[in-house]
Design an enzyme around this catalytic site. Structure first.
Site, short mmCIF file in Angstrom:
data_model
loop_
_atom_site.label_atom_id
_atom_site.label_comp_id
_atom_site.label_asym_id
_atom_site.label_seq_id
_atom_site.Cartn_x
_atom_site.Cartn_y
_atom_site.Cartn_z
N LYS A 207 60.04 79.14 -7.82
CA LYS A 207 60.01 80.44 -8.52
C LYS A 207 58.65 80.72 -9.15
CE LYS A 207 64.38 80.95 -7.67
NZ LYS A 207 64.83 81.91 -6.67
N CYS A 251 74.28 85.07 -5.47
CA CYS A 251 75.05 86.18 -4.90
C CYS A 251 75.21 86.01 -3.39
CB CYS A 251 74.35 87.51 -5.17
SG CYS A 251 74.55 88.06 -6.86
N THR A 254 72.29 82.08 0.37
CA THR A 254 72.35 80.90 1.24
C THR A 254 73.48 81.07 2.26
OG1 THR A 254 71.48 79.60 -0.58
CG2 THR A 254 72.46 78.36 1.23
N SER A 364 75.68 73.86 -10.37
CA SER A 364 75.28 72.59 -9.75
C SER A 364 74.65 72.89 -8.39
CB SER A 364 76.48 71.65 -9.61
OG SER A 364 77.56 72.31 -9.00
C1 OXD Z 1 67.69 81.10 -8.29
C2 OXD Z 1 67.53 79.99 -7.34
O1 OXD Z 1 67.49 82.25 -7.88
O2 OXD Z 1 67.64 78.81 -7.71
O3 OXD Z 1 68.01 80.86 -9.46
O4 OXD Z 1 67.23 80.29 -6.17
MN MN Z 2 66.80 82.37 -5.90
#
Ligand code: OXD
Ligand code: MN
Length: 587
Positions: A207, A251, A254, A364
């Site tokens: 991130k 959301c 994945t 988790s």
């Molecule tokens: C998030 C991630 O968006 O871990 O928090 O991908």
């Molecule tokens: Mn993310």
């Protein structure tokens, strides 16, 4: 080991002098190094081994109970001008940010090993990839970075050839929430993170670099760094369309990226390029191409089962690190929604007691290399990336947003992205289920003022006439009883089929005030157990609700003041006027 690059060597020396580690380890990224790290963590209790017969090479890490998610309230963007960080970020002046962080880092690695991790975000040979170096005192971070990024000697070679890299300094410190900050210095291309070992706070390539710092660089260099999955959809004729989708954390990115087509959609195949981050560049012909800067997944575990995401379920049966799940009596990982087994211990290592909360923490995670994924596309390693046919925004909305609609233009799509809202999830510390605006799913991740970010998005038509079409989806509509109206998961491919057929100019749609919507008959419902009224409800635009929505959108946009691009207000007004007109016509 050390480096030929003097700027890297002197930074490492300076950090070492400040943090005073016992030893310095330059990471090579070798398998042997990975195994040694695992051994070390097993010896110190940072990891335990899971059932070797059912889950070979799988490990469990239980974090400090106060360190289980991203901490947006402790995440800062430090730019000289506060307005450059914008109302979407917490801000601190760079000098103050450094002072505060440097005080925390002072002597913090005493008795610890300092790891230097050179990494490359994106395929090593890709002109679109960017490199960084993370310094950390956490072997757990190194092991996760090994699974999530292309790290080690090859990345170092590229860094030495380029001479530039993003500097990320991390320490778990004391894991004290009162001594925890994640600070970004976009103009210096640097990050300082202290006091947390949680993925989004500590794996700085993800991130912090690939979104916050990269979004800032992307604006300067004319590209986009986005919180998007990338998926390839192969139709029965063998044609593949690549789609990039921006949904907020937890959301279903994945799940969508690894979707398995429903039985009745014979001949369809789905290829995963990425599940969280996309870097989008215009190529010479003006096509938007995407690379996934990551090479692994850090996914939410609860809810993963053979029905919701069989690919993920299978891929985490081997060579995975689990963080904060429960365990069964025979030491298999266990989580809510797994559908098999029963928990014996919870995510804090205590005997499981259902009155004390879930066995697995709702946030988790699993960490695995992307190559574990049965639907992994080898094009994820292609230096030139893949051409994007559609950009899809979405959120978790009980009401208002229909199942799917299409923007009337790129500018309208930017408004749709900018006004995306979603109910909050466990991926961040705070209340769950509160609706908040999460533009382009980038609320926690845009490294500069959203107003400037939207202006950047709006600048793309000046540079290309071949931009992708834009859409919005909502898999989470509910009726008054709280039942989901759309079955979701694999069935979402039916909606994606309409989307790609729209891109090909083959599918029909109805023009409404908010965009183009499919007629119920335009969605493939073969062998789908859905009542026609439910589908109608999913595809209805409730004019009054939308008038209120557009008023809320305007209020939100105006909170960005003078920097807000006029074009967004113009787009908002066009929709508000069209809604008024449709209400007048109906009455
Ligand atoms: C998030 C991630 O968006 O871990 O928090 O991908
Ligand atoms: Mn993310």
């Amino acid at each position: 080991m050390t480096s030929k690059l003097e700027s890297l060597r002197s930074w490492v020396d300076q950090v070492a002098a400040h943090t005073q580690p016992e030893a310095i380890h330059w990471c090579t990224g070798s398998e042997e190094e990975f195994r040694d790290l695992l051994e070390l963590m097993l010896a110190t209790g940072t990891l335990t081994t899971l059932n070797k017969a059912t889950h070979p090479n799988c490990y469990l890490h239980l974090s400090s109970p106060n360190d289980v998610a991203r901490v947006e309230h402790l995440t800062f963007v430090c730019t000289p001008e506060e307005d450059d960080a914008g109302p979407n970020n917490h801000w601190m002046a760079p000098a103050d940010g450094h002072q505060q962080m440097d005080a925390l880092f002072d002597g913090c690695m005493k008795g610890r090993i300092m790891y230097v991790i050179p990494y490359c975000m994106g395929p090593l040979g890709s002109p679109y990839a960017r490199c960084g170096v993370e310094i950390t005192d956490s072997p757990y971070v190194v092991a996760n970075m090994k699974l999530m990024t292309r790290m080690g000697s090859k990345a170092l070679e590229r860094i030495e050839a380029e001479g530039t890299f993003v500097r990320g300094l991390h320490s778990t410190g004391e894991l004290d929430p009162d001594r925890r900050f994640i600070m970004h210095f976009p103009e210096e291309l640097s990050i300082k993170s202290y006091g947390s070992g949680y993925g989004g706070n500590a794996l700085l390539g993800k991130k912090c670099h690939a979104l916050r710092i990269a979004s800032y660089q992307a604006r300067q260099e004319g590209w986009l760094a986005e919180h998007m999955l990338i998926v390839g959809l192969e139709n029965p004729d063998g044609a593949v369309h690549y789609v990039a989708c921006a949904f907020p954390s937890a959301c279903g990115k994945t799940n969508l990226a690894m979707l398995i087509p429903p039985e009745t959609m014979k001949g369809w195949r789905v290829w995963t390029l990425g599940d969280d981050i996309a870097w989008l560049h215009l190529d010479e012909g003006g096509k938007l191409r995407a690379i996934n800067p990551e090479s692994g997944y850090f996914g939410v575990v609860p809810g993963t089962n053979e029905k919701t995401n069989k690919n993920a379920y299978d891929m985490i049966t081997h060579d995975a690190i689990f963080t904060n799940v429960g365990t069964t009596a025979d030491n298999q990982p266990w989580w809510e929604g797994k559908k098999t087994g029963t928990p014996a211990r919870d995510w804090q290592g205590r005997a499981y007691d259902e009155t004390a909360g879930p066995a697995a923490h709702p946030n988790s995670r699993f960490t695995v290399a992307a190559t574990n994924n049965p639907s992994y596309s080898t094009l994820a390693d292609a230096p030139e990336g893949v051409p994007i046919s559609a950009i899809v925004f979405g959120g978790r909305r009980k009401q208002v947003a229909p199942l799917v609609y299409q923007a009337k233009s790129w500018e309208h799509g930017v408004l749709i992205g900018a006004s995306t809202a979603s109910e909050t999830t466990a991926a961040m510390v705070g209340d769950v289920g509160v609706v908040r605006r999460d533009p382009m799913a980038m609320k926690p991740f845009c490294g500069y003022n959203f107003a400037d970010y939207w202006a950047h998005w709006l600048s793309f038509p000046e540079r290309s006439e071949h931009l992708p079409d834009m859409f919005h989806v909502n898999w989470f509509r509910q009726n008054e009883k709280g039942d989901f109206l759309w079955p979701g998961f694999g069935e979402n491919l039916r909606v994606l089929e309409w989307i790609i057929e729209r891109c090909e100019g083959r599918a029909d749609a109805e023009e409404t005030a908010i965009g183009y919507l499919p007629h119920a008959s335009d969605i493939n419902t073969d062998n789908l157990d859905i009542r026609p009224e439910t589908l109608d409800e999913l595809l209805t635009v409730d004019t009054e609700q939308w008038q209120a929505e557009m008023t809320g959108v305007l209020e939100y946009l105006e909170s960005y003041g003078d920097r807000l691009p006029e074009e967004l207000k113009r787009q908002q007004k066009m929709i508000a006027d069209a809604l008024d007109a449709s209400l007048a016509k109906a009455s």
